[in-house]
Scaffold this motif. Structure first.
Motif, PDB file in Angstrom:
ATOM      1  N   ASP A  44       0.835  -1.198   0.000  1.00 25.23           N
ATOM      2  CA  ASP A  44       0.000   0.000   0.000  1.00 25.23           C
ATOM      3  C   ASP A  44       0.877   1.258   0.000  1.00 25.23           C
ATOM      4  O   ASP A  44       0.715   2.144   0.841  1.00 25.23           O
ATOM      5  CB  ASP A  44      -0.923  -0.021   1.227  1.00 25.23           C
ATOM      6  N   THR A  45       1.817   1.279  -0.935  1.00 24.04           N
ATOM      7  CA  THR A  45       2.815   2.341  -0.974  1.00 24.04           C
ATOM      8  C   THR A  45       3.125   2.744  -2.416  1.00 24.04           C
ATOM      9  O   THR A  45       3.133   1.893  -3.301  1.00 24.04           O
ATOM     10  CB  THR A  45       4.135   1.819  -0.331  1.00 24.04           C
ATOM     11  N   VAL A  46       3.381   4.027  -2.619  1.00 24.47           N
ATOM     12  CA  VAL A  46       3.984   4.453  -3.878  1.00 24.47           C
ATOM     13  C   VAL A  46       5.378   4.997  -3.558  1.00 24.47           C
ATOM     14  O   VAL A  46       5.548   5.772  -2.631  1.00 24.47           O
ATOM     15  CB  VAL A  46       3.144   5.513  -4.649  1.00 24.47           C
ATOM     16  N   VAL A  47       6.369   4.520  -4.289  1.00 26.36           N
ATOM     17  CA  VAL A  47       7.754   4.928  -4.073  1.00 26.36           C
ATOM     18  C   VAL A  47       8.151   5.831  -5.232  1.00 26.36           C
ATOM     19  O   VAL A  47       7.916   5.494  -6.392  1.00 26.36           O
ATOM     20  CB  VAL A  47       8.700   3.703  -4.005  1.00 26.36           C
ATOM     21  N   ILE A  48       8.706   6.987  -4.898  1.00 24.91           N
ATOM     22  CA  ILE A  48       9.037   7.985  -5.920  1.00 24.91           C
ATOM     23  C   ILE A  48      10.497   8.392  -5.788  1.00 24.91           C
ATOM     24  O   ILE A  48      10.962   8.677  -4.683  1.00 24.91           O
ATOM     25  CB  ILE A  48       8.113   9.222  -5.758  1.00 24.91           C
ATOM     26  N   ASP A  49      11.205   8.384  -6.919  1.00 29.19           N
ATOM     27  CA  ASP A  49      12.575   8.905  -6.900  1.00 29.19           C
ATOM     28  C   ASP A  49      12.495  10.428  -6.963  1.00 29.19           C
ATOM     29  O   ASP A  49      12.147  10.993  -7.997  1.00 29.19           O
ATOM     30  CB  ASP A  49      13.405   8.338  -8.058  1.00 29.19           C
ATOM     31  N   HIS A  50      12.820  11.061  -5.834  1.00 30.14           N
ATOM     32  CA  HIS A  50      12.703  12.512  -5.672  1.00 30.14           C
ATOM     33  C   HIS A  50      13.665  13.273  -6.577  1.00 30.14           C
ATOM     34  O   HIS A  50      13.537  14.480  -6.753  1.00 30.14           O
ATOM     35  CB  HIS A  50      12.962  12.880  -4.207  1.00 30.14           C
ATOM     36  N   ARG A  51      14.669  12.567  -7.165  1.00 30.54           N
ATOM     37  CA  ARG A  51      15.656  13.251  -8.013  1.00 30.54           C
ATOM     38  C   ARG A  51      15.146  13.413  -9.438  1.00 30.54           C
ATOM     39  O   ARG A  51      15.745  14.124 -10.222  1.00 30.54           O
ATOM     40  CB  ARG A  51      16.973  12.459  -8.035  1.00 30.54           C
ATOM     41  N   LYS A  52      14.063  12.672  -9.750  1.00 38.74           N
ATOM     42  CA  LYS A  52      13.538  12.709 -11.116  1.00 38.74           C
ATOM     43  C   LYS A  52      12.256  13.547 -11.166  1.00 38.74           C
ATOM     44  O   LYS A  52      12.029  14.342 -10.277  1.00 38.74           O
ATOM     45  CB  LYS A  52      13.349  11.288 -11.604  1.00 38.74           C
ATOM     46  N   ASP A  53      11.469  13.368 -12.212  1.00 37.51           N
ATOM     47  CA  ASP A  53      10.271  14.187 -12.390  1.00 37.51           C
ATOM     48  C   ASP A  53       9.200  13.804 -11.369  1.00 37.51           C
ATOM     49  O   ASP A  53       8.346  12.957 -11.625  1.00 37.51           O
ATOM     50  CB  ASP A  53       9.762  14.019 -13.824  1.00 37.51           C
ATOM     51  N   MET A  54       9.290  14.443 -10.199  1.00 38.73           N
ATOM     52  CA  MET A  54       8.499  14.059  -9.036  1.00 38.73           C
ATOM     53  C   MET A  54       6.986  14.166  -9.253  1.00 38.73           C
ATOM     54  O   MET A  54       6.238  13.256  -8.918  1.00 38.73           O
ATOM     55  CB  MET A  54       8.909  14.966  -7.879  1.00 38.73           C
ATOM     56  N   LEU A  55       6.557  15.278  -9.823  1.00 38.29           N
ATOM     57  CA  LEU A  55       5.121  15.502  -9.989  1.00 38.29           C
ATOM     58  C   LEU A  55       4.507  14.488 -10.959  1.00 38.29           C
ATOM     59  O   LEU A  55       3.524  13.822 -10.639  1.00 38.29           O
ATOM     60  CB  LEU A  55       4.881  16.936 -10.487  1.00 38.29           C
ATOM     61  N   ARG A  56       5.122  14.347 -12.130  1.00 38.89           N
ATOM     62  CA  ARG A  56       4.630  13.387 -13.122  1.00 38.89           C
ATOM     63  C   ARG A  56       4.663  11.964 -12.572  1.00 38.89           C
ATOM     64  O   ARG A  56       3.716  11.202 -12.742  1.00 38.89           O
ATOM     65  CB  ARG A  56       5.484  13.439 -14.396  1.00 38.89           C
ATOM     66  N   THR A  57       5.767  11.617 -11.897  1.00 41.30           N
ATOM     67  CA  THR A  57       5.902  10.272 -11.347  1.00 41.30           C
ATOM     68  C   THR A  57       4.825  10.012 -10.297  1.00 41.30           C
ATOM     69  O   THR A  57       4.235   8.931 -10.262  1.00 41.30           O
ATOM     70  CB  THR A  57       7.310  10.077 -10.724  1.00 41.30           C
ATOM     71  N   ALA A  58       4.556  11.010  -9.465  1.00 37.57           N
ATOM     72  CA  ALA A  58       3.537  10.844  -8.425  1.00 37.57           C
ATOM     73  C   ALA A  58       2.160  10.600  -9.045  1.00 37.57           C
ATOM     74  O   ALA A  58       1.439   9.687  -8.637  1.00 37.57           O
ATOM     75  CB  ALA A  58       3.508  12.066  -7.521  1.00 37.57           C
TER      76      ALA A  58
END
Ligand code: ZN
Length: 133
Positions: A44-58
């Protein structure tokens, strides 16, 4: 692939926003990855690489979470439609809630690490005190 109308785009956005708002802090995790992000249904998690395109990835990972039967192509299309189709204010509102969750999540993890270190230190001190008697 299903085309999204302006109304559909706003609906996908609203669902992404409400998902991030209602989930506990642990739902959003920032981490260095080889890819941009992950949607981990089991955790129940989304993991996002904060160094990349954060908004689009989220948006991308939230859309995977909300529409698990959508293809990767459909998800990429929807992510692009949302980021371009909603207002700047809406994008920032989403980012604000996302950042608040990620901050709380990182803070909790940091506290856990500190507590574990402190516990280990106290245990070692107790052991050393016993040795010196
Ligand atoms: Zn994807």
């Amino acid at each position: 692939m299903k085309r999204l109308t302006k109304k559909d785009v706003q609906n996908v956005y609203n669902r992404c926003l409400s998902l991030v708002r209602r989930k506990p802090a642990e739902f959003v995790v920032f981490k260095k990855l080889k890819i941009c992000g992950w949607c981990l249904y089991e955790d129940d998690t989304v993991v996002i690489d904060h160094r990349k395109d954060m908004l689009r990835t989220a948006y991308h990972e939230c859309i995977h979470y909300l529409f698990p039967d959508w293809s990767e192509t459909q998800v990429i299309y929807a992510e692009s439609r949302v980021v371009n189709g909603v207002s700047i204010l809406d994008n920032i509102r989403f980012l604000k809630h996302l950042a608040a969750k990620a901050y709380k999540s990182a803070l909790q993890k940091d506290l856990q690490i500190r507590r574990a270190r402190r516990k280990k230190k106290l245990k070692n001190e107790a052991r050393n005190n016993r040795r010196h008697r």
